[in-house]
Design an enzyme around this catalytic site. Structure first.
Site, PDB file in Angstrom:
ATOM      1  N   SER A 104       0.535  -0.976   0.298  1.00 46.61           N
ATOM      2  CA  SER A 104       0.273  -0.021   0.478  1.00 46.61           C
ATOM      3  C   SER A 104       1.100   1.152   0.028  1.00 46.61           C
ATOM      4  O   SER A 104       1.566   1.389  -0.937  1.00 46.61           O
ATOM      5  CB  SER A 104      -1.226  -0.523   1.179  1.00 46.61           C
ATOM      6  OG  SER A 104      -1.975   1.137   0.808  1.00 46.61           O
ATOM      7  N   ASP A 243      -2.982   6.197  -3.133  1.00 44.66           N
ATOM      8  CA  ASP A 243      -1.849   5.390  -2.608  1.00 44.66           C
ATOM      9  C   ASP A 243      -1.407   4.085  -3.401  1.00 44.66           C
ATOM     10  O   ASP A 243      -1.913   4.415  -4.482  1.00 44.66           O
ATOM     11  CB  ASP A 243      -1.914   4.844  -1.113  1.00 44.66           C
ATOM     12  CG  ASP A 243      -2.898   3.820  -1.312  1.00 44.66           C
ATOM     13  OD1 ASP A 243      -4.522   3.863  -2.301  1.00 44.66           O
ATOM     14  OD2 ASP A 243      -3.133   3.132  -0.114  1.00 44.66           O
ATOM     15  N   ASP A 245      -1.440   1.271  -3.724  1.00 40.06           N
ATOM     16  CA  ASP A 245      -1.919  -0.295  -4.251  1.00 40.06           C
ATOM     17  C   ASP A 245      -4.025   0.586  -4.662  1.00 40.06           C
ATOM     18  O   ASP A 245      -4.420  -0.376  -4.774  1.00 40.06           O
ATOM     19  CB  ASP A 245      -2.407  -1.260  -3.192  1.00 40.06           C
ATOM     20  CG  ASP A 245      -2.835  -0.776  -2.017  1.00 40.06           C
ATOM     21  OD1 ASP A 245      -2.865   0.573  -1.533  1.00 40.06           O
ATOM     22  OD2 ASP A 245      -3.687  -1.689  -0.901  1.00 40.06           O
ATOM     23  N   ASP A 247      -6.306   1.084  -2.715  1.00 40.73           N
ATOM     24  CA  ASP A 247      -7.070   1.829  -2.431  1.00 40.73           C
ATOM     25  C   ASP A 247      -7.837   2.747  -1.642  1.00 40.73           C
ATOM     26  O   ASP A 247      -8.734   3.228  -0.831  1.00 40.73           O
ATOM     27  CB  ASP A 247      -7.330   0.428  -1.385  1.00 40.73           C
ATOM     28  CG  ASP A 247      -6.751   0.544   0.039  1.00 40.73           C
ATOM     29  OD1 ASP A 247      -5.748   1.726  -0.203  1.00 40.73           O
ATOM     30  OD2 ASP A 247      -6.648  -0.302   0.070  1.00 40.73           O
TER      31      ASP A 247
END
Length: 447
Positions: A104, A243, A245, A247
């Site tokens: 992340s 960010d 990843d 999400d």
């Protein structure tokens, strides 16, 4: 036994704490646990694996794919895609499990592995514990010959399926909106700009050229100042920062002001209430959300359900109460009717759709909520478990609460993903919040 899983899967320094051997064993154990309760045995179990572009991802992808295949699971590797895309594709492919390899917002040397069950849902603690227990009892007695799983590399239509899904969810024409998007040189570097352009927006993409080493490096949602600068420079209507990843999503208005996850939730909650889409007139947020969000929602006649910090706990409450909106101040916003986890790209589309429908600027929409001064200090610690029970910490918390009275609050909690203890203070004045937080952080650091 030390718990392997944190609040967001297994994370650590790649090739040290998170090694290919560990990834292989995780794959084997997950295969045994997540395929043991299958309803249909007409085909072999199927897993979807995706990753962000950091350098260790390819190595861990290969290892966990091998672990799954060695236990009879067919594997489809979809390559670099956001975490919410893997959750969606797990469901869309009818897979038995999904795997996302990402740390992340963490620095490039770290990596992580998180699992999704059938339907693209995050695993509850109990299932993660079963996987860890299965790792401790693995044997060399795996399937042979035709019962070994197959591995399909870089399935070509994963991105297209995800983009089609986003286009079907948000159908509002975004023509006339100019947006800067910072993809953090991460998993959304291609799909986020493509999704926004497909919806009609004029897109200026920055930090969208991953090279395996530059993910989250002075960019993305953890360096929102880059988006602020770009919005002003390009005369954009707003900026969106993801960010590594993707999400999560933070926003910036046309004047360069940050619009955080609390404000985004307030904007979407009000819009959804107007359209009768906010089920039970309820928003799910965490204990870290700003007090201003609660006050704003009270004014709008919207209830708030509080959870522990972590999007998994938000998801659990959303599912428990059948609510339709939840999230975190950090920018994890969950719209469970359209995705089983936080989706930064979907959040960005939803913000712009709200702007287009209302005819209002992002600054006007965000004014529904007044953000109270909040100071957050991350304190590196060697043992998170001892902090809250330390007498000196208890005394410091009591003193801080007495000083703030009813005009503020204090929250201390361990990070679920890093060796940090988070000290958060809200107060009527920024200087008071900073002073109280500094005192508390010093006490925590000395334990």
């Amino acid at each position: 036994m030390t718990r392997l899983f944190g609040t967001d899967g297994v994370r650590g320094l790649a090739n040290k704490k998170l090694t290919p051997i560990l990834a292989l064993r995780l794959g084997q154990a997950a295969a045994e646990v997540l395929t043991s309760d299958r309803e249909s045995y007409e085909r072999r179990p199927l897993a979807i694996i995706g990753r962000d572009p950091r350098v260790s991802g390819e190595m861990l992808d290969a290892a966990i794919a091998s672990g799954l295949a060695s236990r009879g699971v067919d594997v489809v590797r979809v390559g670099v895609l956001p975490t919410p895309a893997i959750a969606f594709l797990t469901d869309d492919f009818g897979a038995d499990l999904g795997v996302m390899i990402s740390a992340s917002h963490n620095p490039m040397p770290d990596n992580g592995i998180k699992f999704f069950s059938a339907g693209g849902k995050k695993l509850p603690d109990e299932v993660e514990d079963r996987i860890q227990a299965a790792m401790d009892n693995l044997t060399e007695d795996g399937p042979t010959a035709t019962k070994i799983g197959r591995i399909i590399s870089e399935a070509p239509d994963g991105r297209e399926r995800y983009l089609k899904h986003l286009a079907e969810v948000v159908t509002t024409d975004l023509s006339g909106i100019k947006v800067v998007v910072d993809t953090a040189n991460g998993a959304a570097s291609k799909v986020a700009p493509q999704a926004y352009e497909a919806a009609g927006a004029e897109v200026v993409a920055i930090h969208n050229k991953p090279n395996a080493f530059n993910i989250n490096e002075d960019c993305g949602s953890t360096h929102i100042e880059k988006t602020q600068e770009a919005v002003v420079e390009h005369g954009a209507d707003l900026g969106l920062a993801h960010d590594g990843d993707a999400d999560r999503c933070l926003a910036v208005d046309a004047e360069g002001n940050v619009v955080d996850g609390d404000q985004i939730m307030a904007i979407l909650a009000v819009g959804m209430k107007e359209e009768n889409d906010l089920r039970f007139n309820t928003l799910v947020a965490t204990v870290m959300s700003n007090l201003g969000l609660k006050l704003a929602m009270q004014e709008q006649g919207i209830d708030i359900k509080e959870t522990a910090v972590g999007d998994r706990y938000v998801l659990e409450e959303l599912n428990r109460g059948d609510f339709s909106l939840g999230g975190e101040q950090s920018g994890h916003v969950v719209l469970p009717d359209d995705c089983t986890t936080g989706d930064g790209t979907l959040t960005g589309l939803s913000i712009m759709a709200r702007m287009a429908k209302s005819g209002k600027s992002l600054k006007e929409l965000a004014s529904v909520m007044t953000v109270l001064p909040q100071v957050l200090i991350n304190v590196p610690v060697s043992d998170k478990a001892v902090i809250l029970n330390a007498p000196e910490v208890k005394e410091a918390i009591a003193a801080a609460e007495a000083e703030l009275g009813e005009t503020g609050r204090v929250l201390l909690r361990p990070s679920g993903t890093e060796e940090l203890f988070r000290v958060m203070v809200e107060a009527a004045e920024k200087e008071q919040a900073r002073k109280v937080a500094g005192k508390l952080a010093a006490v925590v650091a000395a334990v």
